[in-house]
Motif scaffolding. Sequence first.
Motif, short mmCIF file in Angstrom:
data_model
loop_
_atom_site.label_atom_id
_atom_site.label_comp_id
_atom_site.label_asym_id
_atom_site.label_seq_id
_atom_site.Cartn_x
_atom_site.Cartn_y
_atom_site.Cartn_z
N THR A 1 0.83 -1.21 0.00
CA THR A 1 0.00 0.00 0.00
C THR A 1 0.87 1.25 0.00
OG1 THR A 1 -1.76 -1.13 1.20
CG2 THR A 1 -1.78 1.28 1.23
N GLY A 2 0.54 2.19 -0.89
CA GLY A 2 1.27 3.45 -0.95
C GLY A 2 0.36 4.58 -1.35
N ALA A 3 0.59 5.77 -0.79
CA ALA A 3 -0.20 6.94 -1.14
C ALA A 3 0.14 7.37 -2.57
CB ALA A 3 0.07 8.08 -0.17
N VAL A 4 -0.89 7.66 -3.36
CA VAL A 4 -0.67 8.11 -4.74
C VAL A 4 -1.07 9.57 -4.93
CG1 VAL A 4 -0.78 5.82 -5.77
CG2 VAL A 4 -2.90 7.08 -5.36
N ALA A 5 -1.79 10.15 -3.98
CA ALA A 5 -2.12 11.58 -4.02
C ALA A 5 -2.54 12.00 -2.62
CB ALA A 5 -3.23 11.87 -5.02
N GLY A 6 -2.27 13.25 -2.26
CA GLY A 6 -2.64 13.69 -0.92
C GLY A 6 -2.64 15.20 -0.79
N VAL A 7 -3.38 15.69 0.20
CA VAL A 7 -3.42 17.12 0.51
C VAL A 7 -3.03 17.29 1.97
CG1 VAL A 7 -5.11 17.78 -1.22
CG2 VAL A 7 -5.90 16.94 0.99
N THR A 8 -2.43 18.44 2.29
CA THR A 8 -1.96 18.74 3.64
C THR A 8 -2.71 19.94 4.20
OG1 THR A 8 0.25 17.87 3.16
CG2 THR A 8 0.03 19.34 5.06
N PHE A 9 -3.15 19.83 5.45
CA PHE A 9 -3.85 20.92 6.13
C PHE A 9 -3.01 21.41 7.31
CE2 PHE A 9 -7.22 18.65 3.99
CZ PHE A 9 -8.04 19.67 3.51
N THR A 10 -3.00 22.71 7.50
CA THR A 10 -2.34 23.32 8.65
C THR A 10 -3.39 23.68 9.70
OG1 THR A 10 -0.56 24.22 7.29
CG2 THR A 10 -0.90 25.23 9.45
N VAL A 11 -3.18 23.26 10.93
CA VAL A 11 -4.14 23.53 12.00
C VAL A 11 -4.03 25.00 12.40
CG1 VAL A 11 -4.86 22.94 14.34
CG2 VAL A 11 -3.92 21.17 12.83
N PRO A 12 -5.14 25.76 12.33
CA PRO A 12 -5.09 27.18 12.72
C PRO A 12 -4.78 27.33 14.21
CG PRO A 12 -7.09 26.68 11.47
CD PRO A 12 -6.47 25.38 11.85
N SER A 13 -4.15 28.43 14.55
CA SER A 13 -3.80 28.69 15.94
C SER A 13 -5.05 28.74 16.81
CB SER A 13 -3.05 30.02 16.04
OG SER A 13 -2.77 30.34 17.38
N GLY A 14 -5.01 28.04 17.94
CA GLY A 14 -6.12 28.07 18.89
C GLY A 14 -7.17 27.01 18.66
N TYR A 15 -7.08 26.26 17.57
CA TYR A 15 -8.06 25.22 17.29
C TYR A 15 -7.50 23.86 17.71
CZ TYR A 15 -10.75 28.66 14.72
OH TYR A 15 -11.50 29.77 14.39
N THR A 16 -8.34 23.06 18.35
CA THR A 16 -7.87 21.79 18.93
C THR A 16 -8.52 20.55 18.34
OG1 THR A 16 -9.55 21.88 20.69
CG2 THR A 16 -7.43 22.95 21.13
N ARG A 17 -9.57 20.73 17.53
CA ARG A 17 -10.26 19.58 16.95
C ARG A 17 -10.49 19.80 15.45
NH1 ARG A 17 -15.67 19.46 19.89
NH2 ARG A 17 -15.26 21.71 20.01
N ALA A 18 -10.65 18.69 14.73
CA ALA A 18 -10.92 18.77 13.30
C ALA A 18 -11.87 17.65 12.89
CB ALA A 18 -9.63 18.68 12.50
N LEU A 19 -12.95 18.02 12.21
CA LEU A 19 -13.87 17.05 11.62
C LEU A 19 -13.50 16.95 10.14
CD1 LEU A 19 -17.22 18.37 13.16
CD2 LEU A 19 -15.57 16.78 14.15
N ILE A 20 -13.20 15.75 9.66
CA ILE A 20 -12.60 15.59 8.33
C ILE A 20 -13.39 14.57 7.52
CG2 ILE A 20 -10.47 15.06 7.09
CD1 ILE A 20 -9.15 15.36 10.00
N LEU A 21 -13.61 14.91 6.25
CA LEU A 21 -14.20 13.97 5.30
C LEU A 21 -13.34 13.99 4.04
CD1 LEU A 21 -16.42 12.08 4.23
CD2 LEU A 21 -17.66 14.11 3.46
N GLY A 22 -12.84 12.81 3.66
CA GLY A 22 -12.02 12.70 2.46
C GLY A 22 -12.60 11.67 1.50
N SER A 23 -12.50 11.95 0.22
CA SER A 23 -12.95 10.99 -0.79
C SER A 23 -12.02 11.08 -2.00
CB SER A 23 -14.40 11.26 -1.21
OG SER A 23 -14.52 12.56 -1.77
N GLY A 24 -11.83 9.95 -2.66
CA GLY A 24 -10.91 9.94 -3.79
C GLY A 24 -11.20 8.81 -4.76
N THR A 25 -10.56 8.89 -5.91
CA THR A 25 -10.73 7.90 -6.97
C THR A 25 -9.37 7.57 -7.57
OG1 THR A 25 -12.92 8.73 -7.52
CG2 THR A 25 -11.83 7.40 -9.19
N VAL A 26 -9.16 6.29 -7.89
CA VAL A 26 -7.94 5.86 -8.56
C VAL A 26 -8.33 5.14 -9.85
CG1 VAL A 26 -5.90 4.37 -8.46
CG2 VAL A 26 -6.60 5.68 -6.44
#
Length: 201
Positions: A84-109
Amino acid sequence: MPRKVLDLERDLREVIPSVLQTLAPVIKVLQDTQATQAAQQVTLADQQTQLTAQVATLAAQVALQVSPSGASTSASGFGISSGTGAVAGVTFTVPSGYTRALILGSGTVTAANTSGTSGYLYVKVVINGGSGPEAATIVGDFNTAPYANTVMNISASHSATLTGLSGGTFTVQIAARTGGNNFGSSGTNSAMIAAQVIFLR
């Protein structure tokens, strides 16, 4: 002046004070009602102004607590192996003062089977190293030859909640692998990943 006219004028002079005296309470009630309604309209206008200000304040407070973000990317020309290897990806920077993140990702190969034999393609979304469910499809019918360059595509999605964040970054990736036979690098091979994130304080 004719007597009848004089009598009529006298009668009117006698009746008018009585009529006015009778109507005075009614007129007073109407005037009081108008004054009350005018005061109520002023009060209603003030309440509406206050409510508008409160809604604006609430919206501002919500905006301070929630920070939405989104990103997408694509890649092509890669090979796919049984590991298994990543073939595409995005990076997010956590804003200052925020401690939680709700995330939904979807993709196609999309992949071309260059192995010469039939095989499976497995795809999954990986959020900050945590894998979602793996989707699979066969690339090349087991009962039909030749198998080379048979093209298939498959999609996957995953959601996650990250807590205890304090700055830094995290990734949302689409990863792929084969069932055994490697699919060589090909311009046909492509991947797309999209993610939506809601940061919370």
